[in-house]
Enzyme design. Structure first.
Site, PDB file in Angstrom:
ATOM      1  N   ASP A   8      27.477  54.979  59.994  1.00  0.00           N
ATOM      2  CA  ASP A   8      28.790  54.607  60.512  1.00  0.00           C
ATOM      3  C   ASP A   8      28.576  53.981  61.887  1.00  0.00           C
ATOM      4  O   ASP A   8      27.523  54.158  62.508  1.00  0.00           O
ATOM      5  CB  ASP A   8      29.656  55.857  60.592  1.00  0.00           C
ATOM      6  CG  ASP A   8      30.972  55.629  61.290  1.00  0.00           C
ATOM      7  OD1 ASP A   8      31.700  54.707  60.901  1.00  0.00           O
ATOM      8  OD2 ASP A   8      31.257  56.376  62.253  1.00  0.00           O
ATOM      9  N   ASP A  10      31.489  53.291  64.797  1.00  0.00           N
ATOM     10  CA  ASP A  10      32.287  53.913  65.862  1.00  0.00           C
ATOM     11  C   ASP A  10      32.159  55.438  65.800  1.00  0.00           C
ATOM     12  O   ASP A  10      32.436  56.044  64.762  1.00  0.00           O
ATOM     13  CB  ASP A  10      33.764  53.534  65.714  1.00  0.00           C
ATOM     14  CG  ASP A  10      33.990  52.040  65.779  1.00  0.00           C
ATOM     15  OD1 ASP A  10      34.575  51.577  66.759  1.00  0.00           O
ATOM     16  OD2 ASP A  10      33.570  51.328  64.841  1.00  0.00           O
TER      17      ASP A  10
END
Length: 217
Positions: A8, A10
């Site tokens: 991922d 953020d």
């Protein structure tokens, strides 16, 4: 056997909350609407930028037309100020370099708009040869749908047994589960630790994450 690690973006690789908050508050201020703190924005992110804007707006301003207009204003500002406050989390540049040096295949799966994901990865990790950086774009559903993980596995030429998903939210844990891949959660992101309970492993720093990823070396 090749191994793929999908990150991922953020809350996992980069702390982006300052720039996301500033861009969203810029739009809210332009319309004389209440703004939010960084801590509040941490609860809004992770489900795509349209949902971020929808969550930031007062309930009586959440018509589809106004959300779309506010989102366009947000993206215009955000993509022009995307790295003013954003920084990598401690140890992450070195972790990526070590994994790459060991022959791991690396990729990014984000619900951030594609242009933003590409700009941040190119700016902060220019020496990492990701097999794919996939964000929110037409034709591909957002996480926790497994489509983005399946596409990255296809691009890398690996199967689910050779893939690990790393993220900071229940959305990432669910994405991994939906794709049938190992889930490693990090506790330094935007979600409380209890949201990560479904992960196979929870890591509190980059050293622990590296150990968790190398467990099958």
């Amino acid at each position: 056997m090749k191994k793929l690690v999908i990150f991922d973006l953020d809350g996992t690789l980069l702390n982006t909350i300052g720039d996301l908050s500033e861009a969203a508050n810029h739009v809210l201020e332009a319309h004389a609407l209440p703004t939010h703190t960084h801590a509040e924005f941490e609860t809004f992110v992770g489900r795509g930028m349209r949902n971020l804007i929808k969550s930031a707006l007062p309930e009586d301003r959440r018509s589809d037309d106004f959300i779309d207009a506010a989102l366009a204003e947000f993206l215009d500002y955000y993509l022009s100020h995307i790295d003013k406050y954003t920084v990598p989390y401690p140890g992450m540049p070195g972790l990526l370099s070590e994994l790459q040096g060991r022959g791991y295949l690396l990729a990014v799966a984000s619900n951030k708009v594609q242009a933003g994901a590409e700009a941040l990865i190119a700016g902060f990790f220019p020496d990492i040869n990701f097999v794919g950086v996939l964000g929110n774009r037409p034709g591909c559903p957002l996480k926790p749908d497994a489509a983005v993980v399946n596409l990255l596995m296809q691009k890398a030429g690996v199967d689910a047994a050779s893939t690990t998903m790393v993220g900071d939210s229940a959305t990432d844990v669910a994405t991994a589960r939906n794709a049938g891949v190992r889930s490693v959660a990090v506790s330094w992101g935007f979600r409380p630790r209890e949201d990560l309970a479904g992960a196979d492993v929870i890591c509190d720093d980059a050293e622990a994450l590296l150990a968790a990823l190398k467990i099958k070396d």
